[in-house]
Design an enzyme around this catalytic site. Structure first.
Site, PDB file in Angstrom:
ATOM      1  N   PRO A   1       4.716  -3.798  -5.117  1.00  0.00           N
ATOM      2  CG  PRO A   1       3.692  -5.751  -5.883  1.00  0.00           C
ATOM      3  CD  PRO A   1       4.568  -5.226  -4.791  1.00  0.00           C
TER       4      PRO A   1
ATOM      5  CB  ALA B   1      -0.207  -5.493  -6.633  1.00  0.00           C
ATOM      6  N   GLY B   2      -3.167  -4.241  -5.086  1.00  0.00           N
ATOM      7  CA  GLY B   2      -4.013  -4.459  -3.902  1.00  0.00           C
ATOM      8  C   GLY B   2      -3.228  -4.464  -2.599  1.00  0.00           C
TER       9      GLY B   2
ATOM     10  CB  SER C   1      -1.770   4.869  -4.049  1.00  0.00           C
ATOM     11  OG  SER C   1      -2.971   5.044  -3.385  1.00  0.00           O
ATOM     12  CB  ALA C   2      -2.660   4.038   1.328  1.00  0.00           C
TER      13      ALA C   2
ATOM     14  CG  ASP D   1      -5.957   0.855   0.906  1.00  0.00           C
ATOM     15  OD1 ASP D   1      -6.581  -0.028   1.504  1.00  0.00           O
ATOM     16  OD2 ASP D   1      -5.647   0.787  -0.295  1.00  0.00           O
TER      17      ASP D   1
END
Ligand code: PMV
Length: 295
Positions: free
Chosen positions: A84, A87-88, A92-93, A135
């Site tokens: 997801p 969501a941490g 994106s990374a 990340d």
């Protein structure tokens, strides 16, 4: 591919040069690039196609990557996300790393982990403003790693693989907003926030030892303490507290919010024996838990 990740120790403090420990998940993002008549970045899961001229933030990030890679030929790039977003878990990374790898592979070049992490940083910067780099680094390397800004990334040798259970609070948050919130607290009360960061740094150092020694009880306690320090920076929510408490009651050695906080995911430390009971307790809270073995 770019790996999703959980941060075990040191989120937020890592933005200010403190060390952090993160673990790559076996799932994340995949991308495929093919030569075509016109360039496009396609996210079938979101029904979204982005042109290099797009004025959306993702268009800015796309251009930043094409620029960093000096890529002028038209490539049609398809990205699939297995975790997801918001969501941490480093979605994106993971996309950034999968994207730069796919672009380079289509042009006959295989990137090293460090190169993939470096190029994906351009992507991350557009979304997060002031990312620490943790990340994109763990998205490229995977495994369990010790990260500190401007220092070499260190892969940790866990005495035994760690069994984690990850659960989603269902609340989404923006990393940039959460990082800005901590920055504001630090501007208002620098001594207090730096003391919290001192505590987090000590936990990361001891956490490294516990991972290398395979001491799950100790590691779990340290995760709980890191969670408490993150809560003191207003990064937890009622729902996250509920999930952490349920996981601990079901036998997890420790549980904490992971990543930017204010929602997102909780990471719980279990072992083979305890995994099922933790999963069961969290399923009853409807937080879509999954288990992951890292290291
Ligand atoms: O993007 P997230 O939610 O995985 O958070 C990244 C970790 C932070 O320390 C909060 C930000 C950063 O750039 O290190």
């Amino acid at each position: 591919m770019g790996y999703g990740k959980v941060i075990l120790f040191g989120e937020h403090a890592v933005v200010y040069g403190r060390p952090a420990i993160a673990a790559g998940l076996s799932k994340g993002a995949t991308a495929k690039a093919e030569r075509s008549d016109s360039a496009a970045l396609i996210f079938p899961g979101w029904g979204k196609t982005i042109a290099p001229t797009s004025d959306e933030p993702v268009g800015d990030a796309y251009r930043a990557v094409l620029g960093a890679l000096e890529c002028e030929e038209p490539l049609r790039i398809t990205v699939e996300l297995e975790i997801p977003a918001g969501a941490g878990l480093g979605a994106s990374a993971a996309i950034g790393v999968a994207l730069v790898r796919a672009i380079c592979e289509a042009r006959g070049k295989v990137l090293s982990e460090a190169e993939a992490a470096d190029h994906a940083f351009q992507w991350e910067r557009v979304f997060h403003g002031n990312p620490s780099g943790i990340d994109n680094t763990i998205a490229a390397f995977g495994g369990i790693g010790w990260f500190q800004k401007e220092k070499p990334f260190l892969q940790l040798a866990a005495a035994k693989p760690l069994t984690l259970v990850v659960a989603h609070s269902g609340e989404s948050s923006s990393t940039k907003t959460m990082v800005d919130g901590v920055q504001r607290q630090r501007e208002e009360r620098p001594e207090r926030v730096n003391e919290v960061f001192d505590g987090i740094e000590a936990l990361a150092l001891n956490g490294k030892r516990a991972i290398e020694d395979g001491n799950l009880r100790h590691l779990g306690q340290l995760l709980d303490l890191n969670h408490a320090l993150l809560s003191s920076l207003l990064l937890s929510t009622e729902r996250i507290e509920e999930i952490c408490a349920a996981a601990r009651s079901a036998g997890a050695y420790g549980a904490k919010v992971t990543g930017a906080g204010g929602g997102g995911c909780v990471v719980c430390l279990a072992d083979e024996e305890r995994r099922e009971s933790v999963l069961k307790a969290l399923r009853s809270l409807d937080c879509e838990p999954f288990s992951a073995t890292v290291g």
